[in-house]
Design a protein around this motif. Sequence first.
Motif, PDB file in Angstrom:
ATOM      1  N   THR A  14     -77.636  72.898  22.117  1.00  0.00           N
ATOM      2  CA  THR A  14     -77.823  71.629  21.421  1.00  0.00           C
ATOM      3  C   THR A  14     -79.304  71.289  21.351  1.00  0.00           C
ATOM      4  OG1 THR A  14     -75.643  70.770  21.961  1.00  0.00           O
ATOM      5  CG2 THR A  14     -77.389  69.145  21.632  1.00  0.00           C
ATOM      6  N   VAL A  15     -79.737  70.857  20.165  1.00  0.00           N
ATOM      7  CA  VAL A  15     -81.142  70.490  19.931  1.00  0.00           C
ATOM      8  C   VAL A  15     -81.198  68.987  19.636  1.00  0.00           C
ATOM      9  CG1 VAL A  15     -83.040  70.767  18.278  1.00  0.00           C
ATOM     10  CG2 VAL A  15     -81.801  72.778  19.112  1.00  0.00           C
ATOM     11  N   ARG A  16     -82.112  68.297  20.297  1.00  0.00           N
ATOM     12  CA  ARG A  16     -82.177  66.832  20.113  1.00  0.00           C
ATOM     13  C   ARG A  16     -83.509  66.346  19.530  1.00  0.00           C
ATOM     14  NH1 ARG A  16     -79.191  68.095  24.635  1.00  0.00           N
ATOM     15  NH2 ARG A  16     -77.074  67.250  24.631  1.00  0.00           N
ATOM     16  N   THR A  17     -84.473  67.283  19.368  1.00  0.00           N
ATOM     17  CA  THR A  17     -85.764  66.920  18.755  1.00  0.00           C
ATOM     18  C   THR A  17     -86.011  67.864  17.585  1.00  0.00           C
ATOM     19  OG1 THR A  17     -86.462  66.594  21.041  1.00  0.00           O
ATOM     20  CG2 THR A  17     -88.131  66.292  19.362  1.00  0.00           C
ATOM     21  N   PHE A  18     -86.379  67.273  16.458  1.00  0.00           N
ATOM     22  CA  PHE A  18     -86.472  68.062  15.222  1.00  0.00           C
ATOM     23  C   PHE A  18     -87.840  67.904  14.574  1.00  0.00           C
ATOM     24  CE2 PHE A  18     -82.123  66.697  15.986  1.00  0.00           C
ATOM     25  CZ  PHE A  18     -81.415  67.888  15.870  1.00  0.00           C
ATOM     26  N   ALA A  69     -81.841  58.323  19.682  1.00  0.00           N
ATOM     27  CA  ALA A  69     -82.881  58.346  18.642  1.00  0.00           C
ATOM     28  C   ALA A  69     -82.657  59.442  17.603  1.00  0.00           C
ATOM     29  CB  ALA A  69     -84.248  58.520  19.296  1.00  0.00           C
ATOM     30  N   GLN A  70     -82.082  60.571  18.031  1.00  0.00           N
ATOM     31  CA  GLN A  70     -81.930  61.695  17.093  1.00  0.00           C
ATOM     32  C   GLN A  70     -81.022  61.347  15.910  1.00  0.00           C
ATOM     33  OE1 GLN A  70     -80.773  61.580  20.206  1.00  0.00           O
ATOM     34  NE2 GLN A  70     -79.101  62.985  20.648  1.00  0.00           N
ATOM     35  N   HIS A 128     -81.335  76.265  11.706  1.00  0.00           N
ATOM     36  CA  HIS A 128     -81.341  74.851  12.084  1.00  0.00           C
ATOM     37  C   HIS A 128     -80.838  74.668  13.508  1.00  0.00           C
ATOM     38  CE1 HIS A 128     -81.115  74.481   7.584  1.00  0.00           C
ATOM     39  NE2 HIS A 128     -82.124  73.680   7.872  1.00  0.00           N
ATOM     40  N   GLY A 129     -81.168  73.518  14.083  1.00  0.00           N
ATOM     41  CA  GLY A 129     -80.584  73.111  15.354  1.00  0.00           C
ATOM     42  C   GLY A 129     -79.642  71.952  15.087  1.00  0.00           C
ATOM     43  N   THR A 130     -78.693  71.739  15.986  1.00  0.00           N
ATOM     44  CA  THR A 130     -77.697  70.674  15.774  1.00  0.00           C
ATOM     45  C   THR A 130     -77.448  69.900  17.060  1.00  0.00           C
ATOM     46  OG1 THR A 130     -75.841  72.102  16.355  1.00  0.00           O
ATOM     47  CG2 THR A 130     -76.472  72.063  14.027  1.00  0.00           C
ATOM     48  N   CYS A 131     -77.008  68.667  16.891  1.00  0.00           N
ATOM     49  CA  CYS A 131     -76.539  67.867  18.032  1.00  0.00           C
ATOM     50  C   CYS A 131     -75.335  67.053  17.581  1.00  0.00           C
ATOM     51  CB  CYS A 131     -77.649  66.931  18.527  1.00  0.00           C
ATOM     52  SG  CYS A 131     -77.124  65.924  19.948  1.00  0.00           S
ATOM     53  N   LEU A 132     -74.187  67.336  18.176  1.00  0.00           N
ATOM     54  CA  LEU A 132     -73.001  66.514  17.896  1.00  0.00           C
ATOM     55  C   LEU A 132     -73.169  65.171  18.608  1.00  0.00           C
ATOM     56  CD1 LEU A 132     -70.306  69.286  18.329  1.00  0.00           C
ATOM     57  CD2 LEU A 132     -70.762  68.042  16.222  1.00  0.00           C
ATOM     58  N   ILE A 133     -72.617  64.112  18.035  1.00  0.00           N
ATOM     59  CA  ILE A 133     -72.820  62.766  18.587  1.00  0.00           C
ATOM     60  C   ILE A 133     -71.468  62.085  18.835  1.00  0.00           C
ATOM     61  CG2 ILE A 133     -73.868  60.484  18.183  1.00  0.00           C
ATOM     62  CD1 ILE A 133     -75.998  62.561  18.612  1.00  0.00           C
ATOM     63  N   PRO A 164     -85.469  72.895  14.745  1.00  0.00           N
ATOM     64  CA  PRO A 164     -85.750  72.498  16.132  1.00  0.00           C
ATOM     65  C   PRO A 164     -87.244  72.304  16.388  1.00  0.00           C
ATOM     66  CG  PRO A 164     -84.320  74.432  16.054  1.00  0.00           C
ATOM     67  CD  PRO A 164     -84.806  74.201  14.654  1.00  0.00           C
ATOM     68  N   ALA A 165     -87.554  71.225  17.123  1.00  0.00           N
ATOM     69  CA  ALA A 165     -88.926  71.017  17.594  1.00  0.00           C
ATOM     70  C   ALA A 165     -88.963  71.194  19.112  1.00  0.00           C
ATOM     71  CB  ALA A 165     -89.413  69.627  17.212  1.00  0.00           C
ATOM     72  N   GLU A 166     -87.927  71.808  19.666  1.00  0.00           N
ATOM     73  CA  GLU A 166     -87.848  72.103  21.103  1.00  0.00           C
ATOM     74  C   GLU A 166     -86.995  73.356  21.259  1.00  0.00           C
ATOM     75  OE1 GLU A 166     -85.563  69.212  23.284  1.00  0.00           O
ATOM     76  OE2 GLU A 166     -83.890  69.314  21.887  1.00  0.00           O
ATOM     77  N   ASP A 167     -87.125  73.980  22.424  1.00  0.00           N
ATOM     78  CA  ASP A 167     -86.314  75.175  22.692  1.00  0.00           C
ATOM     79  C   ASP A 167     -85.647  74.992  24.053  1.00  0.00           C
ATOM     80  OD1 ASP A 167     -85.129  77.600  22.683  1.00  0.00           O
ATOM     81  OD2 ASP A 167     -86.965  78.771  22.967  1.00  0.00           O
TER      82      ASP A 167
END
Length: 244
Positions: A14-18, A69-70, A128-133, A164-167
């Motif tokens: 899961t990625v939370r910063t883009f 915030a994401q 892409h990265g994703t985050c389910l909410i 993604p802006a994070e790994d």
Amino acid sequence: MENPILQGMRQHRTVRTFTDEALSPAHIRQAVEAAQCAATSSWIQAYSLLHVTDAAERETLAELAGGQAQVHSAPGFFIICGDARRHRLLMQKEGKPFQNNFEVFLTSIIDAGLFAQNLVLAFESQGHGTCLIGGLRNRLADVAKLLELPGSVFPLYGLCVGKPAEDPGTRPRLPFEAICFEGRYPSDEVMHKQMLLADEASKTYYAERGTPKRSWSGGIIRRFAKLHRENLPQAYLDLGAKLS
Ligand SMILES: Cc1cc2nc3c(=O)[nH]c(=O)nc-3n(C[C@H](O)[C@H](O)[C@H](O)COP(=O)(O)O)c2cc1C
């Protein structure tokens, strides 16, 4: 050597910063159409995807989801809904009663879940990265009201998408033996042993991230020590679900 699909599945995190890079309509269409190829109960395709594009609405949704915030900072934000509306409309047009029960609601959740996981994999395969909410269910009735959702549409969770802006790295899963049983379900004792093994793997994961005292079971104990989202049955009933 694993095939590319298996490799892609194993790379999920899961990625939370883009980054600010926009999510293109072509990528959205490609991912959604591929995700729709998931199996679906009796071919009913009981789900919909709402692409939320209004910035003010996304800010409100971020708050409703517990200040995540994401939800407004991700380049793309979607809501995955179980959806029995088109089936209800078809029955109405035919002048026949729409036989609504818990199975209708459950089937839409199952179908939507299969679609959602396919969608996550499709977006990830594009880089892409994703985050389910799931936080979207904190105040489900407010979400449905804000988006003016019609009856028989059941919002389940949100989905943030972007580059993604994070790994963050992959989180370990329970060992194969802990979730795949042959013939019979194992004893409580065996289950406990397997969970200890899972905890060891999770401790390594947390230690690498500077929080060595945390563990998978610690998170589970905190999570299940209290009830969450007790207003959900009423919220889904109000949206036209039958829970029996
Ligand atoms: C249905 C669902 C709802 C989730 N809701 C949230 C959420 O509200 N906020 C969040 O940051 N992550 C959320 N997640 C992500 C999970 O925390 C994450 O998948 C889990 O910790 C495992 O980590 P991984 O996806 O990096 O392997 C959700 C995941 C699922 C499947």
